[in-house]
Design an enzyme around this catalytic site. Structure first.
Site, PDB file in Angstrom:
ATOM      1  N   GLU A 135      50.534 -77.880  14.881  1.00 28.55           N
ATOM      2  CA  GLU A 135      51.352 -78.828  14.138  1.00 28.55           C
ATOM      3  C   GLU A 135      50.542 -79.306  12.944  1.00 28.55           C
ATOM      4  OE1 GLU A 135      53.933 -82.919  14.821  1.00 28.55           O
ATOM      5  OE2 GLU A 135      52.703 -82.138  16.449  1.00 28.55           O
ATOM      6  N   ASP A 146      52.968 -93.295  12.470  1.00 32.22           N
ATOM      7  CA  ASP A 146      51.718 -92.722  12.979  1.00 32.22           C
ATOM      8  C   ASP A 146      50.740 -93.825  13.355  1.00 32.22           C
ATOM      9  OD1 ASP A 146      52.421 -90.033  12.657  1.00 32.22           O
ATOM     10  OD2 ASP A 146      51.887 -90.078  10.538  1.00 32.22           O
TER      11      ASP A 146
END
Length: 194
Positions: A135, A146
């Site tokens: 990823e 995040d």
């Protein structure tokens, strides 16, 4: 469909549809075999959907379903709906790991962190070390979803010249250098529509 219903689609094909009227349920596209297994194994969690067609559909009680089970079913529904070579490669990587009795190893690198060459080297090293998939995060100026570490990496990549276009080019470079492993880009919707 009714106006306002929440659906998840690949192009014009629906694979998840939220229950109307705010109920905590969702209809999820499955295979016919998977539908039968879910109905038999989890009778209080999954029910038969009113529409089956040539695919199986189940209605999931979102209050009762295990999050990881639901995630796996939705990922499978998305992959089966998006019947492209890339989706098949990802599904095959998971199946290979599952058949080997192990979890799939999916490292994550931020494109352009610490710089383009460094992230390319890290990505290739991760694949060479046995990653099943890779990823690659596309750096974004406001990565609120995040954690702190990925936020700092994203900010560092941008400070070192990473852009959306350069990041996508880096994803392509990684995929070309290691074609045996699926490479998935992860970004924010704002990057595509903003």
């Amino acid at each position: 469909e009714h106006a306002g219903d929440v659906t998840f689609r690949v192009k014009d094909r629906i694979y998840v549809m939220a229950a109307p009227d705010g109920r905590r349920g969702a209809s999820i596209r499955t295979t016919i075999d998977q539908q039968a297994e879910l109905l038999d194994t989890f009778p209080g969690v999954f029910g038969a959907a009113p529409y089956v067609g040539r695919f199986g559909w189940v209605v999931a009680d979102l209050h009762a379903v295990d999050d990881e089970l639901l995630r796996g079913i939705i990922e499978g529904a998305s992959a089966h709906t998006n019947d492209t070579a890339g989706a098949r490669r990802i599904a095959d990587a998971f199946a290979l790991a599952r058949d080997g009795g192990r979890a799939a190893l999916i490292p994550y690198v931020v494109a352009g962190y610490p710089d383009a060459d460094g992230s390319f080297a890290a990505a290739c090293a991760a694949i060479d070390a046995g990653a099943d998939l890779l990823e690659v995060g596309l750096p974004y100026s406001d990565p609120l979803a995040d954690g702190a570490t990925l936020q700092r990496a994203s900010q560092g990549a941008l400070a070192n010249g990473a852009t959306f276009g350069r990041s996508l080019a880096l994803v392509g470079r990684i995929a070309a250098a290691r074609p045996g492993v699926p490479v998935v880009a992860m970004g924010y919707a704002n990057q595509l529509i903003g």
